[in-house]
Write a protein that holds these residues in place. Sequence first.
Motif, PDB file in Angstrom:
ATOM      1  N   LYS A 135       0.842  -1.191   0.000  1.00 38.26           N
ATOM      2  CA  LYS A 135       0.000   0.000   0.000  1.00 38.26           C
ATOM      3  C   LYS A 135       0.878   1.243   0.000  1.00 38.26           C
ATOM      4  N   ALA A 175       1.750   4.819   0.759  1.00 42.88           N
ATOM      5  CA  ALA A 175       1.257   5.834   1.692  1.00 42.88           C
ATOM      6  C   ALA A 175       1.586   7.231   1.191  1.00 42.88           C
ATOM      7  N   PRO A 220      -5.839  16.446   4.772  1.00 44.10           N
ATOM      8  CA  PRO A 220      -6.828  15.629   5.467  1.00 44.10           C
ATOM      9  C   PRO A 220      -6.182  14.403   6.099  1.00 44.10           C
ATOM     10  N   SER A 221      -6.857  13.852   7.067  1.00 46.84           N
ATOM     11  CA  SER A 221      -6.305  12.717   7.798  1.00 46.84           C
ATOM     12  C   SER A 221      -6.106  11.520   6.873  1.00 46.84           C
ATOM     13  N   GLY A 222      -4.984  10.849   7.048  1.00 42.25           N
ATOM     14  CA  GLY A 222      -4.695   9.675   6.224  1.00 42.25           C
ATOM     15  C   GLY A 222      -3.972   9.994   4.934  1.00 42.25           C
ATOM     16  N   CYS A 223      -3.577  11.277   4.753  1.00 37.63           N
ATOM     17  CA  CYS A 223      -2.958  11.644   3.489  1.00 37.63           C
ATOM     18  C   CYS A 223      -1.453  11.437   3.501  1.00 37.63           C
ATOM     19  N   GLY A 224      -0.914  11.003   4.616  1.00 39.48           N
ATOM     20  CA  GLY A 224       0.503  10.640   4.614  1.00 39.48           C
ATOM     21  C   GLY A 224       1.430  11.620   5.299  1.00 39.48           C
ATOM     22  N   LYS A 225       0.871  12.575   6.067  1.00 37.25           N
ATOM     23  CA  LYS A 225       1.730  13.564   6.726  1.00 37.25           C
ATOM     24  C   LYS A 225       2.641  12.901   7.754  1.00 37.25           C
ATOM     25  N   SER A 226       2.042  12.082   8.617  1.00 37.49           N
ATOM     26  CA  SER A 226       2.847  11.428   9.650  1.00 37.49           C
ATOM     27  C   SER A 226       3.868  10.504   9.018  1.00 37.49           C
ATOM     28  N   THR A 227       3.453   9.810   7.996  1.00 40.84           N
ATOM     29  CA  THR A 227       4.370   8.907   7.307  1.00 40.84           C
ATOM     30  C   THR A 227       5.573   9.672   6.790  1.00 40.84           C
ATOM     31  N   ILE A 270       8.774   0.049  11.599  1.00 37.32           N
ATOM     32  CA  ILE A 270       7.531  -0.613  11.193  1.00 37.32           C
ATOM     33  C   ILE A 270       7.877  -1.670  10.158  1.00 37.32           C
TER      34      ILE A 270
HETATM   35  N1  ADP Z   1       1.894   1.344  10.324  1.00 36.66           N
HETATM   36  C1  ADP Z   1       1.147   1.397   9.202  1.00 36.66           C
HETATM   37  N2  ADP Z   1       0.890   0.272   8.508  1.00 36.66           N
HETATM   38  C2  ADP Z   1       0.137   0.301   7.395  1.00 36.66           C
HETATM   39  N3  ADP Z   1      -0.418   1.412   6.905  1.00 36.66           N
HETATM   40  C3  ADP Z   1      -0.207   2.578   7.549  1.00 36.66           C
HETATM   41  C4  ADP Z   1       0.580   2.619   8.746  1.00 36.66           C
HETATM   42  N4  ADP Z   1       0.623   3.904   9.183  1.00 36.66           N
HETATM   43  C5  ADP Z   1      -0.116   4.615   8.295  1.00 36.66           C
HETATM   44  N5  ADP Z   1      -0.600   3.822   7.323  1.00 36.66           N
HETATM   45  C6  ADP Z   1      -1.419   4.244   6.166  1.00 36.66           C
HETATM   46  O1  ADP Z   1      -0.718   5.215   5.447  1.00 36.66           O
HETATM   47  C7  ADP Z   1      -1.574   6.277   5.076  1.00 36.66           C
HETATM   48  C8  ADP Z   1      -1.018   7.561   5.597  1.00 36.66           C
HETATM   49  O2  ADP Z   1      -1.145   7.578   7.007  1.00 36.66           O
HETATM   50  P1  ADP Z   1      -0.569   8.756   7.915  1.00 36.66           P
HETATM   51  O3  ADP Z   1       0.785   9.055   7.448  1.00 36.66           O
HETATM   52  O4  ADP Z   1      -0.726   8.342   9.327  1.00 36.66           O
HETATM   53  O5  ADP Z   1      -1.568   9.929   7.572  1.00 36.66           O
HETATM   54  P2  ADP Z   1      -1.825  11.308   8.349  1.00 36.66           P
HETATM   55  O6  ADP Z   1      -0.783  11.463   9.380  1.00 36.66           O
HETATM   56  O7  ADP Z   1      -1.767  12.320   7.285  1.00 36.66           O
HETATM   57  O8  ADP Z   1      -3.193  11.212   8.915  1.00 36.66           O
HETATM   58  C9  ADP Z   1      -2.938   5.954   5.619  1.00 36.66           C
HETATM   59  O9  ADP Z   1      -3.724   5.460   4.566  1.00 36.66           O
HETATM   60  C10 ADP Z   1      -2.689   4.903   6.649  1.00 36.66           C
HETATM   61  O10 ADP Z   1      -3.758   3.975   6.669  1.00 36.66           O
END
Ligand code: ADP
Lengths: 303, 336, 247
Positions: free
Chosen positions: C13, C15, C34-41, C53
């Motif tokens: 998947k 990210a 928006p949430s889930g767009c990959g900022k934290s990643t 991870i």
């Molecule tokens: N540990 C993980 N394993 C699998 N998928 C992940 C993990 N962390 C985040 N994701 C996926 O990666 C995408 C980006 O997540 P994330 O970076 O947390 O977004 P944000 O911080 O913008 O809300 C999301 O679709 C999330 O489901």
Amino acid sequence: MTHASRRAVGLALTSLTGLAAFLMVAMLALILLDVIANGASHVTWTFLSQPPSDGMMGGGIFPAIIGTAALTLLMTLAVMPVGVLTAVYLHEYAPPNSRFARWVRVAVVNLAGVPSIVFGLFGLGFFILFVGKGMDRMLGHEELYWAQPGILWASLTLAVLTLPVVIVSTEEALRAVPMDHRTASLALGATQSQTLARVVLPGALPGILTGAVLAISRGAGEVAPILFTGAAYFLPDLPSRLNSQFMHLGYHTYVLATQSPDVEATRPLLYATVLVLLLLTFALNLVAVIIRTRTRRKAAGAH
Amino acid sequence: MDRQAVMQQGLAETIPVPRLSPEARRRQLREKAIAGFITLMAFTGIAALVLILVFVAKEALALFTEAEARHEASLSKMFLPQVVRQNRPPAFVWQPVSGVPKVSMIPLFIGTLKTTAVSMLVAVPVGVFGALYAAEFAPRRLRELLKPVIELLAGIPSVVLGFFALMVMATFLQDTLGLNTRLNAVVAGLGLALAIVPVIFTVAEDSLTAVPRSYREASLALGATPWETAWKVVLPAAAPGILAACVLGFGRAIGETMIILMASGNAAIVSANLGDSVRSLSATIAAEMGEVVVGSTHYSLLFFIGVQLFLFTFVLNMLASTWTKRVVKKLTGSAS
Amino acid sequence: MEARELTLRYGTKTAISKISLAILERQVTALIGPSGCGKSTFLRTLNRMNDLIPGTNHTGTILLDSMDIYDRSVDVVDLRRRVGMVFQKSNPFPKSIFENVAYGLRVGGMKDKNELNTRVEKSLRGAALWDEVKDRLNESALGLSGGQQQRLCIARAMAVEPEVLLMDEPASALDPIATAKIEELIHELKAQYTIAIVTHNMQQAARVSDRTAFFYMGELVECGPTEQIFTNPREKRTEDYVTGKFG
Ligand SMILES: Nc1ncnc2c1ncn2[C@@H]1O[C@H](COP(=O)(O)OP(=O)(O)O)[C@@H](O)[C@H]1O
Ligand SMILES: [Mg+2]
């Protein structure tokens, strides 16, 4: 089925299960009451501080207490590092889906199910006849020195027996340490081993102690594994070397109960010995239960 | 934007990449060493299990390799009926110390089976029903009391249970049941039940509480009473786990030594009567190893019994863990 | 610090895909979307916390001082000392306040008591927490309020004197007063640090940051001076997002 009969069956079943639960508690109470009633008056300072005398018909159990303590101490020293590190491997170091880790788990589960008498055979066959003999040959002992039953071999045998106890409790303790703490530590530039030593293990300490206490309580009560690896029938001297034989509370109980020439005369001694052994294991178990419920509650409160 | 990026990339590539600093290299080496050491330690569990089998089997090996031992204790002598005395039908006799050693394992199997059967007959209903009570019917306070109490029961050393069976239960049972011998399969089996009830209770209770609440709620919502829910919904859902509990208890009963050694009378009698004394596999090892000559046929026989005990319990354990995994998989699989 | 064509997958998947973004020195860069767009990643990739991870893999490069941080010559421990991180949920260790702040220094090998004292005080002052905790440095950090705990985590990250500070929604679990304190703190910190901050709060991004990057479904839509992103975005999606049409 009519309403009334449904209720009657329900009541019967519920009371039946209640009865089963009650039976277990009652048996525990019965054992305790019997042992206390018949043993309490004989547990005196003399009894605790004197060796047996008059061909085991008098005196006390001092060497057995010391022997049990020394045995479990050595066992703990041996089992804790190995058990804790194994759990650390399984929970902290093993790669996900590691086949090796799966094998370790299978081995630990099966180790926990091996009958204790088989551990006794193992102690004899491996530690005494293989390792001990090898050591005697290498160290040039003319007579048997290591290749005979002794407290070291008995404690190592018990260490193998209690290994699963320590591994299981330690792993539970590691699981209770929040992931956040590990991430925070690593993000600050700590290595994995620093994180382990400074954050994870301190956090898991109560659970690890629980494991130690449970292992001690289990090890202190086991008799079958030490029958041929070091327990002595009667030995007023305290164990002074690693190859000394030793007296042991559990083994002493067995001896008094089955090999006494005069059952009635030894009965009070027997009961008193059992009482001391029971108090010891119960105290240990109680400590473990208290630490565990307290940490579980704390872990539940933290989430 | 793109061109700029390319330019920058070009610039970056001209900068020579430094080597890992000596300090970092040292640190990485140390981490590797620590990880290696920990992995090595984890190997102990596997090594222990293998060594147990290897070294117990090693001492038993003489039975199959040495001519004298093979003659004295062949497989047929161990497992098939033998003519012990002239003009008598062939029989199973365990009498390894005598002019002509008689080494039939059958009396020992029968002894183990009889004590185990008695203990299971008592411990399974008590343990499973007790678990059902704790998981389904008990008020919360009572349950929280019940579990530590059972843990205490589990913590009683088996030598103490053996002592209790020998000193208290034997006399009581002889008086109430009117048995000929004080020490017999019933006494030993009941003593054994005290040891395995906590095992069965704990594992059964775990698998009962693993049944999702939604199962119960659905059943109650359909108008079932709590006991109907427990009986027809919760119990079947947890069935593999309960089976595992029984198998674990069974394994423990087969291998348990001190209780039987102390309370069974230790006579290797072949009979169907539960009131007769019995000698189990485990107790035989415990009782005879002390007097045996190292390396003799008798000595190897005792180790051979050990190998059999090891294998029985190993198989039972594998079965039990497969079933517990199955209950977890089933419940988490269908609940999500 | 700068990412080039950075793509990261969790298993299969994706990210984030092909992100090229510079985090400029001594500026605050806000990551919104928006949430889930990959900022934290994205943020976690910058100090290789994603290494932890299982199953992640990446392509593209991340440069710190023109050095690829995924290069074999870079030790991840050194990297994390240079690029610190503050998490969404404050996560102080169950140790004393002092030991929390001193942690990074101790694992870095600092033993001298005086030096430790000085650095801990400096970091706590830097995180505007000193006055509140100076009398109870030896008490457990878990006794602090939520906002104080988060500032403690910032102080803890600052103590090792990183060059870059990554913050993942550092104020999202806090009340408005604590949030204001954190924002004020970020404002002061940028004199010394390069900061990247993830926030779901547009006003916050507007208040604290110099530059803003808008992420959408794993892609970087637009990046520019905060002023411009909020008043005159180039992309329609950015405009819709900052004006609250979705998100
Ligand atoms: N540990 C993980 N394993 C699998 N998928 C992940 C993990 N962390 C985040 N994701 C996926 O990666 C995408 C980006 O997540 P994330 O970076 O947390 O977004 P944000 O911080 O913008 O809300 C999301 O679709 C999330 O489901
Ligand atoms: Mg996020």
